[in-house]
Design an enzyme around this catalytic site. Structure first.
Site, PDB file in Angstrom:
ATOM      1  N   ASP A  59       0.822  -1.219   0.000  1.00  0.00           N
ATOM      2  CA  ASP A  59       0.000   0.000   0.000  1.00  0.00           C
ATOM      3  C   ASP A  59       0.856   1.269   0.000  1.00  0.00           C
ATOM      4  O   ASP A  59       0.679   2.158   0.851  1.00  0.00           O
ATOM      5  CB  ASP A  59      -0.911   0.037   1.248  1.00  0.00           C
ATOM      6  CG  ASP A  59      -1.702  -1.259   1.435  1.00  0.00           C
ATOM      7  OD1 ASP A  59      -2.132  -1.838   0.432  1.00  0.00           O
ATOM      8  OD2 ASP A  59      -1.891  -1.666   2.595  1.00  0.00           O
ATOM      9  N   GLU A  76     -11.483   0.201  -3.158  1.00  0.00           N
ATOM     10  CA  GLU A  76     -10.633   0.756  -2.088  1.00  0.00           C
ATOM     11  C   GLU A  76      -9.447   1.457  -2.738  1.00  0.00           C
ATOM     12  O   GLU A  76      -9.377   1.584  -3.961  1.00  0.00           O
ATOM     13  CB  GLU A  76     -10.144  -0.372  -1.153  1.00  0.00           C
ATOM     14  CG  GLU A  76      -9.277  -1.411  -1.825  1.00  0.00           C
ATOM     15  CD  GLU A  76      -8.945  -2.614  -0.924  1.00  0.00           C
ATOM     16  OE1 GLU A  76      -9.437  -2.708   0.205  1.00  0.00           O
ATOM     17  OE2 GLU A  76      -8.173  -3.480  -1.392  1.00  0.00           O
TER      18      GLU A  76
HETATM   19  O1  FUB Z   1      -3.178  -3.622   3.447  1.00  0.00           O
HETATM   20  C1  FUB Z   1      -4.467  -3.816   3.956  1.00  0.00           C
HETATM   21  C2  FUB Z   1      -5.488  -3.473   2.943  1.00  0.00           C
HETATM   22  O2  FUB Z   1      -5.284  -4.274   1.788  1.00  0.00           O
HETATM   23  C3  FUB Z   1      -5.431  -2.067   2.429  1.00  0.00           C
HETATM   24  O3  FUB Z   1      -5.924  -1.110   3.315  1.00  0.00           O
HETATM   25  C4  FUB Z   1      -6.178  -2.247   1.168  1.00  0.00           C
HETATM   26  O4  FUB Z   1      -6.116  -1.170   0.293  1.00  0.00           O
HETATM   27  C5  FUB Z   1      -5.539  -3.498   0.622  1.00  0.00           C
HETATM   28  O5  FUB Z   1      -4.336  -3.235  -0.020  1.00  0.00           O
END
Ligand code: FUB
Length: 340
Positions: A32, A239
Site C-alpha cells: 500500500d 478501495e
Molecule cells: O493492506 C491492507 C489493505 O489491503 C489495504 O488497506 C487495502 O487497500 C488493501 O491493499
C-alpha cells in the site's frame, strides 16, 4: 494488402507498457505505498505486512499489521533507507487492531501520518499522528479523526494550499455500513443495477487533525454521464483511493478489488464528479492491488505492490515502483506489471 493496411495505421498511442520491477526492500514485507516528495527526497509510507497466523477471509483479518516503517531514497534506483518503526499500534490509545494503508502530508514544517485502524469495537476509523520530520517517529492523537470512518486515507494538497482526504473501501473496509451517511452495523450493498457505493472526500481543517466538513460522497461516472453501477465489478470503486493532478485535471485512481485492477477517472475539481477513463495497472500477484502516483525529479512514477517475494502469499507483499507515462491527450498508458 495486409501489410499496406498496417503501415497506414498511425501508432501514436502505446496501449500497454512494462512495469516489471523488483521489490524496493526485501528485509521486511511492505504494501500500500503512498509516495510523497518532501525536501527533495522521495518518501514512501507503506503498510508493514507480517505473518500473524490469522486465516484468510473476505474481511481481510489476515492483514493484521502492527506498525509502520517509512522508506526513503534520494534517487530512483538508489539506496532505500528504512527509518525503523514510525508508529506502533501499542502507542495508539484507541487501538483495536489492524493498521492498514496509511498516507502522509506536510504543512508548515510539520508532518502528518494518517492511518486506518479498527477501534476496540472492531470498527474502522482514521487516525492522525504528528512529527517534526517526514520519517517520524509520529505521535498519535488520543482519538480518531472526528467523523472519520472506513479506511485507506489519501491526502491530496491542491495548488491553492487546501488539503483533502479521500477515503473508503468496501467489504472488509466497512464503507458499505455508511450508506446514507450514518453507521449501520449490517453490511448493506446497493443492488447490482444501482449506483455503486461511493468513495468519500473531506476537506482538512487548518489543524490537519480534523475535517473542515462532513465527508461527502464522490460521483464516479461513465463517459455518457451515467453513474458506475454496483454490479460493474471491473470499474466500480473498491478501495485504495489516490488523487494527483496532471495538466490541470484531477485524476482519481482506485482499486477495483475483486477484479484486481488499478483504474482511474478524471474531473475538474477535487470533489468530482470523476469520469471513468481506463486501467492504470493490470492485476498483480496476490489478491490486493494498491498504488500511489507521484512526480519525482521530473518524471511520474506508479508505486504499487505484489506478493512475488513471498511466493504469492496475499498478506505478505512488497512495494515496487515503475515509471508512469501519459499519452498526448492526458490518458495514462496501462502498465502490465510482468511484461518483459
Ligand atoms: O493492506 C491492507 C489493505 O489491503 C489495504 O488497506 C487495502 O487497500 C488493501 O491493499
Amino acid at each position: 494488402a495486409q501489410s499496406t493496411q498496417a503501415q497506414a495505421e498511425p501508432q501514436t498511442k502505446p496501449q500497454v507498457k512494462s512495469g516489471l520491477a523488483e521489490p524496493l526492500v526485501e528485509h521486511i514485507y511492505t504494501a500500500d505505498p503512498s509516495a510523497h516528495v518532501f525536501n527533495g527526497r522521495l518518501y514512501i509510507y507503506p503498510s508493514h505486512d507480517v505473518e500473524s497466523g490469522i486465516p484468510q477471509n473476505d474481511n481481510g483479518d489476515h492483514f493484521d499489521m502492527r506498525d509502520y516503517h517509512i522508506l526513503s531514497m534520494d534517487e530512483v534506483g538508489g539506496e532505500v533507507t528504512d527509518h525503523g518503526v514510525a508508529l506502533s499500534v501499542k502507542d495508539i490509545p484507541w487501538a483495536g487492531r489492524q493498521l492498514w494503508a496509511p498516507d502522509a502530508a506536510e504543512k508548515d514544517g510539520k508532518y502528518y501520518l494518517y492511518f486506518p485502524l479498527k477501534d476496540k469495537n472492531d470498527v474502522f476509523h482514521i487516525g492522525a499522528a504528528v512529527s517534526d520530520t517526514p520519517e517520524g517517529p509520529f505521535t498519535p492523537e488520543p482519538e480518531p479523526i472526528a467523523g472519520s470512518y472506513s479506511m485507506d486515507p489519501a491526502v491530496f494538497k491542491d495548488d491553492d494550499g487546501e488539503y483533502y482526504m479521500y477515503f473508503g473501501g468496501i467489504w472488509g473496509g466497512q464503507l458499505q455500513r455508511y450508506e446514507g451517511g450514518t453507521y449501520n452495523p449490517e453490511d448493506v450493498y446497493p443492488a447490482d443495477d444501482a449506483p455503486a457505493v461511493k468513495p468519500r472526500i473531506a476537506k482538512m481543517a487548518d489543524d490537519m487533525l480534523s475535517y473542515a466538513e462532513t465527508p461527502k460522497e464522490i460521483e464516479l461516472l461513465d463517459k455518457d454521464g451515467s453513474p458506475i453501477l454496483q454490479g460493474d465489478n471491473d470499474r466500480r470503486f473498491f478501495e485504495a483511493a489516490w488523487v494527483h493532478k496532471y495538466q490541470g485535471k484531477y485524476y482519481f485512481s482506485y482499486s477495483t478489488g475483486d477484479t484486481h485492477k488499478i483504474v482511474y477517472a478524471t474531473g475538474d475539481n477535487p470533489y468530482g464528479p470523476f469520469t471513468y477513463q481506463g486501467v492504470i495497472l493490470q492485476p498483480v500477484e496476490g489478491w490486493t492491488n494498491h498504488h500511489s502516483i507521484a512526480k519525482f525529479k521530473g518524471k511520474w512514477y506508479l508505486f504499487y505492490h505484489d506478493s512475488s517475494l513471498s511466493g504469492g502469499q496475499t498478506h505478505l507483499r512488497s512495494v515496487k515502483m515503475t515509471e508512469l507515462t501519459y499519452n498526448p491527450d492526458g490518458s495514462i498508458v496501462t502498465i502490465d506489471p510482468y511484461l518483459e
